[in-house]
Design a protein around this motif. Sequence first.
Motif, PDB file in Angstrom:
ATOM      1  N   GLY A 114       0.807  -1.207   0.000  1.00 26.70           N
ATOM      2  CA  GLY A 114       0.000   0.000   0.000  1.00 26.70           C
ATOM      3  C   GLY A 114       0.845   1.263   0.000  1.00 26.70           C
ATOM      4  O   GLY A 114       2.021   1.254   0.373  1.00 26.70           O
ATOM      5  N   VAL A 115       0.232   2.362  -0.440  1.00 25.30           N
ATOM      6  CA  VAL A 115       0.903   3.663  -0.474  1.00 25.30           C
ATOM      7  C   VAL A 115      -0.096   4.730  -0.030  1.00 25.30           C
ATOM      8  O   VAL A 115      -1.279   4.649  -0.340  1.00 25.30           O
ATOM      9  CB  VAL A 115       1.451   3.959  -1.893  1.00 25.30           C
ATOM     10  CG1 VAL A 115       0.333   3.988  -2.919  1.00 25.30           C
ATOM     11  CG2 VAL A 115       2.233   5.264  -1.913  1.00 25.30           C
ATOM     12  N   LYS A 117      -1.685   8.702   0.369  1.00 21.77           N
ATOM     13  CA  LYS A 117      -2.032   9.716  -0.630  1.00 21.77           C
ATOM     14  C   LYS A 117      -0.878  10.662  -0.928  1.00 21.77           C
ATOM     15  O   LYS A 117      -0.814  11.246  -2.018  1.00 21.77           O
ATOM     16  CB  LYS A 117      -3.252  10.510  -0.158  1.00 21.77           C
ATOM     17  CG  LYS A 117      -4.543   9.705  -0.154  1.00 21.77           C
ATOM     18  CD  LYS A 117      -5.727  10.562   0.251  1.00 21.77           C
ATOM     19  CE  LYS A 117      -7.010   9.752   0.217  1.00 21.77           C
ATOM     20  NZ  LYS A 117      -8.193  10.560   0.624  1.00 21.77           N
ATOM     21  N   ASP A 118       0.031  10.826   0.030  1.00 25.87           N
ATOM     22  CA  ASP A 118       1.172  11.707  -0.195  1.00 25.87           C
ATOM     23  C   ASP A 118       2.320  11.007  -0.914  1.00 25.87           C
ATOM     24  O   ASP A 118       3.397  11.583  -1.108  1.00 25.87           O
ATOM     25  CB  ASP A 118       1.663  12.297   1.130  1.00 25.87           C
ATOM     26  CG  ASP A 118       2.117  11.229   2.129  1.00 25.87           C
ATOM     27  OD1 ASP A 118       2.066  10.031   1.783  1.00 25.87           O
ATOM     28  OD2 ASP A 118       2.504  11.589   3.252  1.00 25.87           O
ATOM     29  N   GLY A 119       2.095   9.743  -1.304  1.00 27.09           N
ATOM     30  CA  GLY A 119       3.120   9.003  -2.037  1.00 27.09           C
ATOM     31  C   GLY A 119       4.087   8.238  -1.172  1.00 27.09           C
ATOM     32  O   GLY A 119       4.944   7.509  -1.685  1.00 27.09           O
ATOM     33  N   GLU A 120       3.960   8.374   0.145  1.00 29.90           N
ATOM     34  CA  GLU A 120       4.830   7.640   1.059  1.00 29.90           C
ATOM     35  C   GLU A 120       4.281   6.226   1.278  1.00 29.90           C
ATOM     36  O   GLU A 120       3.070   6.005   1.202  1.00 29.90           O
ATOM     37  CB  GLU A 120       4.932   8.375   2.396  1.00 29.90           C
ATOM     38  CG  GLU A 120       5.614   9.733   2.315  1.00 29.90           C
ATOM     39  CD  GLU A 120       7.040   9.625   1.805  1.00 29.90           C
ATOM     40  OE1 GLU A 120       7.783   8.752   2.284  1.00 29.90           O
ATOM     41  OE2 GLU A 120       7.401  10.402   0.906  1.00 29.90           O
ATOM     42  N   PRO A 121       5.139   5.248   1.555  1.00 23.73           N
ATOM     43  CA  PRO A 121       4.659   3.878   1.760  1.00 23.73           C
ATOM     44  C   PRO A 121       3.782   3.767   2.997  1.00 23.73           C
ATOM     45  O   PRO A 121       3.976   4.489   3.980  1.00 23.73           O
ATOM     46  CB  PRO A 121       5.951   3.071   1.920  1.00 23.73           C
ATOM     47  CG  PRO A 121       6.996   4.067   2.288  1.00 23.73           C
ATOM     48  CD  PRO A 121       6.610   5.349   1.645  1.00 23.73           C
ATOM     49  N   SER A 122       2.802   2.875   2.941  1.00 21.53           N
ATOM     50  CA  SER A 122       1.925   2.630   4.080  1.00 21.53           C
ATOM     51  C   SER A 122       2.687   1.877   5.163  1.00 21.53           C
ATOM     52  O   SER A 122       3.850   1.482   4.975  1.00 21.53           O
ATOM     53  CB  SER A 122       0.723   1.796   3.641  1.00 21.53           C
ATOM     54  OG  SER A 122       1.146   0.485   3.279  1.00 21.53           O
ATOM     55  N   GLY A 123       2.030   1.653   6.297  1.00 21.21           N
ATOM     56  CA  GLY A 123       2.681   0.932   7.385  1.00 21.21           C
ATOM     57  C   GLY A 123       3.142  -0.448   6.969  1.00 21.21           C
ATOM     58  O   GLY A 123       4.258  -0.876   7.310  1.00 21.21           O
ATOM     59  N   ALA A 124       2.291  -1.169   6.211  1.00 21.58           N
ATOM     60  CA  ALA A 124       2.663  -2.513   5.759  1.00 21.58           C
ATOM     61  C   ALA A 124       3.854  -2.472   4.810  1.00 21.58           C
ATOM     62  O   ALA A 124       4.771  -3.296   4.897  1.00 21.58           O
ATOM     63  CB  ALA A 124       1.470  -3.181   5.075  1.00 21.58           C
ATOM     64  N   SER A 147       7.998  -4.948  -6.054  1.00 18.70           N
ATOM     65  CA  SER A 147       6.952  -5.303  -7.005  1.00 18.70           C
ATOM     66  C   SER A 147       5.586  -4.800  -6.554  1.00 18.70           C
ATOM     67  O   SER A 147       5.137  -5.112  -5.452  1.00 18.70           O
ATOM     68  CB  SER A 147       6.909  -6.831  -7.176  1.00 18.70           C
ATOM     69  OG  SER A 147       5.809  -7.219  -7.975  1.00 18.70           O
ATOM     70  N   THR A 148       4.937  -4.018  -7.393  1.00 18.38           N
ATOM     71  CA  THR A 148       3.542  -3.569  -7.320  1.00 18.38           C
ATOM     72  C   THR A 148       3.449  -2.195  -7.970  1.00 18.38           C
ATOM     73  O   THR A 148       4.282  -1.308  -7.734  1.00 18.38           O
ATOM     74  CB  THR A 148       2.979  -3.472  -5.900  1.00 18.38           C
ATOM     75  OG1 THR A 148       3.000  -4.777  -5.295  1.00 18.38           O
ATOM     76  CG2 THR A 148       1.498  -3.046  -5.929  1.00 18.38           C
ATOM     77  N   GLY A 149       2.433  -2.048  -8.820  1.00 19.54           N
ATOM     78  CA  GLY A 149       2.263  -0.814  -9.570  1.00 19.54           C
ATOM     79  C   GLY A 149       1.387   0.198  -8.871  1.00 19.54           C
ATOM     80  O   GLY A 149       1.305   0.247  -7.642  1.00 19.54           O
ATOM     81  N   SER A 157       3.451   4.538  -8.009  1.00 23.07           N
ATOM     82  CA  SER A 157       3.368   3.096  -7.817  1.00 23.07           C
ATOM     83  C   SER A 157       3.976   2.710  -6.470  1.00 23.07           C
ATOM     84  O   SER A 157       4.850   3.399  -5.945  1.00 23.07           O
ATOM     85  CB  SER A 157       4.094   2.364  -8.953  1.00 23.07           C
ATOM     86  OG  SER A 157       5.498   2.479  -8.799  1.00 23.07           O
ATOM     87  N   GLU A 158       3.502   1.616  -5.942  1.00 26.23           N
ATOM     88  CA  GLU A 158       4.012   1.138  -4.657  1.00 26.23           C
ATOM     89  C   GLU A 158       5.483   0.774  -4.756  1.00 26.23           C
ATOM     90  O   GLU A 158       6.257   0.973  -3.810  1.00 26.23           O
ATOM     91  CB  GLU A 158       3.177  -0.049  -4.175  1.00 26.23           C
ATOM     92  CG  GLU A 158       1.744   0.333  -3.855  1.00 26.23           C
ATOM     93  CD  GLU A 158       0.908  -0.820  -3.327  1.00 26.23           C
ATOM     94  OE1 GLU A 158       1.510  -1.780  -2.798  1.00 26.23           O
ATOM     95  OE2 GLU A 158      -0.326  -0.764  -3.442  1.00 26.23           O
TER      96      GLU A 158
END
Length: 275
Positions: A114-115, A117-124, A147-149, A157-158
């Motif tokens: 996940g990513v 809204k600000d483009g930073e990666p999510s906690g996971a 890997s992940t778009g 992209s993630e």
Amino acid sequence: MKNAHKQSSGVGFVFSFCLAGFVYLIMSHLRIPFGIAASTKFILALTPLVYLILGFLKRRNGAPFLACQSFLAACGALFLILNYLPVSIFLAKPLLSSDSHPVARKFAVVLGGGVRKDGEPSGASIRRVVRAVRLYHEGRAEILLFSTGVTSPEVVSEAVSMARFARSLGVPDKNILLEKESKNTDQNARNSAILLRKRKVNRVILVTEPTHMFRARESFLYYGIETDPAPTVKERYLSSEAGGGWNLFSRVVHEYLGIAFYRLSRFWKATNKVA
């Protein structure tokens, strides 16, 4: 006749509310637009809400009111069971892989989580990047394949988001490879396998969440890539990392559904090829 009507009303209420609850559990894990998810939740919650209002305002002794009482009691019991008994852990165990240190491999594949809204990666995604970067600095992985778009509109992209974070943790560009087209686990495996086979690699370290590891490894094996698991969280921390047994239960349900769907779709493809 009256009893049959009451029974039918009660069953209708419980079924509609359970359906809404089930969708609430898994909706956050599905990669669909937020607006559609919110509308679906609202529609599914509307029917039991009508029953609830009728039960309290119109027929306090009728079947809808009794159904409300029963459902609330069941919810309370389920909440206590899932949060204070190891039910979710028990259900998660078949999905888990060893969390021992994997042997050194040239590639570690890191699946997106996940990513924002600000483009930073999510906690996971952050947990996965940190795990992969640790493998890199320990000398267990030479190249990190993210890997992940793009999975959310108007967001990077993630893979790009995770790679950017990995660079900030000391991984140079020459040791980073991106796969930016996949939208789900099956595509992660398929697209990564194409990149890896070009480099004559058939075994990698796989980095993802513990409960996601089984489905991910099965998908990579389907496309000819063997994997050594490197889960982000140890088994004893699963429930606390998920934010409680209820949230862990949601993840486990999502994974079992995903495994069933992937196996059925692959069986269907194999059957059609034979035909």
